[in-house]
Scaffold this motif. Sequence first.
Motif: not given
Length: 233
Positions: A49-58
């Motif tokens: 999900x972090x990559x799919x949403x563009x939220x690599x901090x997750x």
Amino acid sequence: RNFGWIYTSLNEYDKALEYFEKCVSVKRKHGVEAHWFDQWDLGKTHARLSLQRGQPQNLELALELICEGLAMHRRAEPDDVIMRCKMLNSAGECAMVRGDFLTDAKVSNTWYDRAIELHQESVDLYMKVLGPKKPLTGWAMEDLAGSLTRRGKHAEAKPYLLTALRVECSKDIIKLSSMARLLDSVLDVHKATGDRAGLAECQDAINEGLDNLQKRRIDQSEAVSYAALLQKI
């Protein structure tokens, strides 16, 4: 959990996470602790999900969850080394990719060092229980080499990439794309270390890989990609 796996296979990670979380919630309501597999599922899904949403901090949360599952697995299944290695690989991928998304080289290197530590443990365990010729060992070595090259440790990465190439080339079901990818990585590290002569060690593996591709008629079914591979050689 089964619904979570189904949605994962469909790349619907939001729904997958929903069902994995429901699985843990139901257990807690009945006084049952989350299983190590639950933590692993949650961690992998947060990573996707972090990559799919563009939220690599997750990815940091994903790594934390996977490491929690890993600790639980060590206690519950101390003899299940293969599964432990797979979890170590998942954790190492999270750490490595987290480093890729950072602009501060010093901070990135901290994540790459963590990835190296996790992948190294996986490789060492695979070597003990499977040896150097199994696909799982080869894949783990390629992962470790990826982390090492990101850290600038090209000389250390060379033997792992060579072994990974040998494994791929000797497989009954060889993949042209995998052989080409590994060959590129081998060429890159030898170029980075100024070791053109060392490429001679790859010749036997390459010849075996070409023979395998021809036996499966991949030189005909994927003629363009096969020709591109020959150009590299």
